[in-house]
Design an enzyme around this catalytic site. Structure first.
Site, PDB file in Angstrom:
ATOM      1  N   SER A 242       0.836  -1.208   0.000  1.00 13.78           N
ATOM      2  CA  SER A 242       0.000   0.000   0.000  1.00 13.78           C
ATOM      3  C   SER A 242       0.872   1.261   0.000  1.00 13.78           C
ATOM      4  O   SER A 242       0.548   2.247  -0.657  1.00 13.78           O
ATOM      5  CB  SER A 242      -0.905   0.002   1.234  1.00 13.78           C
ATOM      6  OG  SER A 242      -1.889  -1.005   1.111  1.00 13.78           O
TER       7      SER A 242
ATOM      8  N   GLU B  10      -4.438  -3.718  -7.115  1.00 16.31           N
ATOM      9  CA  GLU B  10      -4.584  -2.373  -7.694  1.00 16.31           C
ATOM     10  C   GLU B  10      -5.093  -1.367  -6.644  1.00 16.31           C
ATOM     11  O   GLU B  10      -5.814  -0.428  -6.955  1.00 16.31           O
ATOM     12  CB  GLU B  10      -5.459  -2.398  -8.955  1.00 16.31           C
ATOM     13  CG  GLU B  10      -4.804  -3.251 -10.036  1.00 16.31           C
ATOM     14  CD  GLU B  10      -5.300  -3.010 -11.439  1.00 16.31           C
ATOM     15  OE1 GLU B  10      -5.809  -1.906 -11.722  1.00 16.31           O
ATOM     16  OE2 GLU B  10      -5.145  -3.921 -12.274  1.00 16.31           O
TER      17      GLU B  10
ATOM     18  N   ARG C 104      -8.298   1.348 -12.135  1.00 20.07           N
ATOM     19  CA  ARG C 104      -9.356   1.197 -11.129  1.00 20.07           C
ATOM     20  C   ARG C 104     -10.745   1.254 -11.767  1.00 20.07           C
ATOM     21  O   ARG C 104     -11.690   0.654 -11.260  1.00 20.07           O
ATOM     22  CB  ARG C 104      -9.165   2.255 -10.029  1.00 20.07           C
ATOM     23  CG  ARG C 104      -8.001   1.882  -9.127  1.00 20.07           C
ATOM     24  CD  ARG C 104      -7.473   2.989  -8.232  1.00 20.07           C
ATOM     25  NE  ARG C 104      -6.285   2.503  -7.524  1.00 20.07           N
ATOM     26  CZ  ARG C 104      -5.445   3.253  -6.854  1.00 20.07           C
ATOM     27  NH1 ARG C 104      -5.633   4.551  -6.763  1.00 20.07           N
ATOM     28  NH2 ARG C 104      -4.384   2.722  -6.256  1.00 20.07           N
TER      29      ARG C 104
HETATM   30  N1  COS Z   1      -2.135  10.998 -10.639  1.00 14.31           N
HETATM   31  C1  COS Z   1      -1.015  11.763 -10.804  1.00 14.31           C
HETATM   32  N2  COS Z   1      -0.172  12.055  -9.802  1.00 14.31           N
HETATM   33  C2  COS Z   1      -0.458  11.581  -8.586  1.00 14.31           C
HETATM   34  C3  COS Z   1      -1.605  10.805  -8.339  1.00 14.31           C
HETATM   35  C4  COS Z   1      -2.457  10.513  -9.426  1.00 14.31           C
HETATM   36  N3  COS Z   1      -3.566   9.784  -9.270  1.00 14.31           N
HETATM   37  N4  COS Z   1      -1.643  10.475  -7.041  1.00 14.31           N
HETATM   38  C5  COS Z   1      -0.557  11.030  -6.475  1.00 14.31           C
HETATM   39  N5  COS Z   1       0.143  11.718  -7.407  1.00 14.31           N
HETATM   40  C6  COS Z   1       1.359  12.493  -7.201  1.00 14.31           C
HETATM   41  C7  COS Z   1       1.136  13.549  -6.123  1.00 14.31           C
HETATM   42  O1  COS Z   1       0.591  14.714  -6.673  1.00 14.31           O
HETATM   43  C8  COS Z   1       2.529  13.751  -5.581  1.00 14.31           C
HETATM   44  O2  COS Z   1       3.221  14.620  -6.458  1.00 14.31           O
HETATM   45  P1  COS Z   1       4.199  15.795  -5.875  1.00 14.31           P
HETATM   46  O3  COS Z   1       5.332  15.078  -5.210  1.00 14.31           O
HETATM   47  O4  COS Z   1       4.621  16.549  -7.097  1.00 14.31           O
HETATM   48  O5  COS Z   1       3.377  16.582  -4.901  1.00 14.31           O
HETATM   49  C9  COS Z   1       3.164  12.368  -5.712  1.00 14.31           C
HETATM   50  O6  COS Z   1       2.396  11.666  -6.701  1.00 14.31           O
HETATM   51  C10 COS Z   1       3.126  11.608  -4.420  1.00 14.31           C
HETATM   52  O7  COS Z   1       1.784  11.517  -3.998  1.00 14.31           O
HETATM   53  P2  COS Z   1       1.363  11.296  -2.477  1.00 14.31           P
HETATM   54  O8  COS Z   1       2.085  12.284  -1.620  1.00 14.31           O
HETATM   55  O9  COS Z   1      -0.115  11.269  -2.406  1.00 14.31           O
HETATM   56  O10 COS Z   1       1.980   9.820  -2.191  1.00 14.31           O
HETATM   57  P3  COS Z   1       1.888   8.876  -0.950  1.00 14.31           P
HETATM   58  O11 COS Z   1       3.218   8.228  -0.788  1.00 14.31           O
HETATM   59  O12 COS Z   1       1.285   9.576   0.214  1.00 14.31           O
HETATM   60  O13 COS Z   1       0.910   7.667  -1.447  1.00 14.31           O
HETATM   61  C11 COS Z   1      -1.087   6.462  -2.019  1.00 14.31           C
HETATM   62  C12 COS Z   1      -0.330   7.813  -1.925  1.00 14.31           C
HETATM   63  C13 COS Z   1      -1.280   5.801  -0.668  1.00 14.31           C
HETATM   64  C14 COS Z   1      -2.413   6.862  -2.584  1.00 14.31           C
HETATM   65  C15 COS Z   1      -0.321   5.519  -2.992  1.00 14.31           C
HETATM   66  O14 COS Z   1       0.860   5.046  -2.417  1.00 14.31           O
HETATM   67  C16 COS Z   1      -1.146   4.345  -3.450  1.00 14.31           C
HETATM   68  O15 COS Z   1      -2.011   4.473  -4.333  1.00 14.31           O
HETATM   69  N6  COS Z   1      -0.883   3.175  -2.871  1.00 14.31           N
HETATM   70  C17 COS Z   1      -1.501   1.939  -3.340  1.00 14.31           C
HETATM   71  C18 COS Z   1      -0.651   1.338  -4.373  1.00 14.31           C
HETATM   72  C19 COS Z   1      -1.357   0.279  -5.086  1.00 14.31           C
HETATM   73  O16 COS Z   1      -2.442   0.459  -5.624  1.00 14.31           O
HETATM   74  N7  COS Z   1      -0.734  -0.886  -5.114  1.00 14.31           N
HETATM   75  C20 COS Z   1      -1.309  -1.994  -5.801  1.00 14.31           C
HETATM   76  C21 COS Z   1      -0.230  -2.727  -6.471  1.00 14.31           C
HETATM   77  S1  COS Z   1      -0.210  -2.490  -8.148  1.00 14.31           S
HETATM   78  S2  COS Z   1      -1.358  -3.954  -8.785  1.00 14.31           S
END
Ligand code: COS
Length: 415
Positions: free
Chosen positions: A161, A394, A274
């Protein structure tokens, strides 16, 4: 009983015209999908699913493999290229068209969709969204035909995650990058010809900003794939570890040619994925509802079909209502995506609702089938196990909740 249900469900289906999609593809090369062509495409996929895939569900689960000739039929049909732009050899479906096709594919075991699912979704989209022209030309045509399978390698033993904390490193060395680390539970890894790999290029930046995305070929020196994992369900779809030990990757394979963008690429890929996941969950729910309704009509207790009992009716009605809500929200979010809106929140809403919904629908289906629902002889037990994964991969339901709530709070704070 199983045979009767199978006959009832499929006897009205005409034979599959497996050349149909190929001819549609030719037409679509010259024009955008008009409503009539889209209906023709959906009809072909529907008939292929019901006439070819459904009868093989139990075999695929039993043998943990999709037959090669069936994979070739999927190639001929063009299923590998659904979302790849036409100028790179795909069908170039919009997301709203893609989710309608995926709804149809949901009518059968999700293991079948997995064969081409990573080429349509998370395996190819990093290149489609952020790849350079050279990278697109080099790979997308081969992904569209299914000649090459693509996998998405984000998850690691210590980074699920919290994807931004990934540890796989990519160190620049002349014209190459050298990758070290392990990716875990990678869908289609045993079959993949290329991997979209997220790795840390900046060791001093522990978070998302230090991550870059690469296209890594299967035969790269230093890359190995583990044996495929034993899973709760979805037999026939395979996951495995991918291990990089001083794995050399040409610098030209850095997606987009820019370091530090890999996490964003992954997030954009997952936003789209998603919606795809919401559509597959809805399709499976509709299949389970169909099975449940027919069983409720046939199964007699207390001298009448169990469907005449209001407590069974309540379960059917709840499932139908929730599947309808799910179908509608996925269609709405897909339309918004096609209109160019940022649908990060809506995609998370769809993934959260649709995958939780199909879990409830599968649970009710087991309940309606009673003892038969618990038996491997009937398909319900298998679907019950298969859909459990949808709430996890995902992005778990809890990650979707975090994405939704964080976006809400951010928007409110900025308004
Ligand atoms: N589209 C474009 N950019 C995105 C984005 C999106 N949907 N979501 C986040 N970003 C960008 C942010 O804007 C941020 O950019 P800046 O550094 O320029 O500000 C950067 O990415 C980091 O985002 P954030 O600070 O939100 O990252 P976190 O580490 O807090 O993580 C979550 C966010 C928890 C939402 C993310 O780690 C996640 O989706 N985890 C699940 C992963 C997953 O689905 N795994 C499944 C395995 S793959 S089958």
């Amino acid at each position: 009983m199983v045979a009767e249900i199978a006959n009832r469900t499929w006897s009205t289906m005409p034979d599959a015209d497996i050349n149909g999609l190929a001819s549609i593809q030719t037409k679509a090369d010259q024009m955008a999908l008009d409503p009539e062509t889209l209906e023709q495409l959906l009809d072909t996929v529907r008939r292929f699913v019901r006439a070819r895939l459904v009868p093989l569900e139990a075999d695929v689960a039993e043998n943990d493999r999709v037959p090669v000739d069936l994979i070739n039929e999927m190639r001929e049909l063009g299923l590998f290229g659904l979302s790849i732009p036409e100028n790179y050899g795909g069908l170039g479906l919009s997301v709203s068209e893609e989710v309608r096709v995926v709804h149809e594919l949901g009518w059968t075991s999700p293991a079948f969709r997995s064969v081409f699912g990573t080429n349509v979704g998370i395996g190819s989209q990093g290149i489609v969204i952020d790849g350079t022209e050279e990278q697109k030309n080099a790979w997308l045509p081969r992904l569209a035909t299914g000649e090459v399978i693509a996998s998405f390698a984000l998850t690691e033993p210590e980074a699920g995650s919290d994807a931004g904390s990934l540890r796989t490193s990519a160190r620049r060395d002349g014209d190459d990058y050298v990758l070290n680390g392990t990716k875990r539970y990678i869908t289609n890894a045993p079959h993949a010809g290329i991997f979209t790999v997220m790795a840390r290029t900046d060791p001093d930046e522990p978070g998302a900003r230090g991550v870059s995305a690469f296209i890594v070929e299967r035969d790269s020196p230093g890359l190995s794939v583990g044996t495929h994992d034993k899973k709760m369900g979805q037999q026939g779809a395979h996951t495995a570890d991918v291990v990089f030990e001083d794995c050399q990757v040409p610098a030209a394979n850095l997606i987009g040619g820019v370091e530090g963008q890999g996490f964003k690429t992954a997030m954009k890929v997952l936003d789209r994925g998603r919606l795809h996941m919401g559509a597959i969950a809805t399709g499976i729910a509709e299949r389970l509802i169909d099975e449940s309704v027919h069983y409720a009509l046939e199964r007699q207790q207390f001298g009448k079909p169990i469907g005449e009992f209001q407590l069974v009716q309540a379960m059917l009605a709840d499932s139908r209502t929730e599947a309808y809500a799910s179908r509608t929200m996925v269609a709405d979010a897909a339309n918004r995506f096609d209109a160019g809106e940022n649908i990060s929140t809506e995609a998370a809403c769809c993934k959260l609702y649709s995958t939780e919904m199909v879990g409830r629908v599968a649970d009710r289906a087991v309940q309606i089938f009673g003892g038969a629902g618990y038996m491997a002889e009937y398909p319900i037990e298998r679907f019950y196990r298969d859909v459990r994964l949808l709430r996890i991969y995902e992005g778990t339901s809890q990650i979707q909740q975090i994405v939704i709530a964080r976006n809400m709070l951010r928007e409110a704070a900025n308004s």
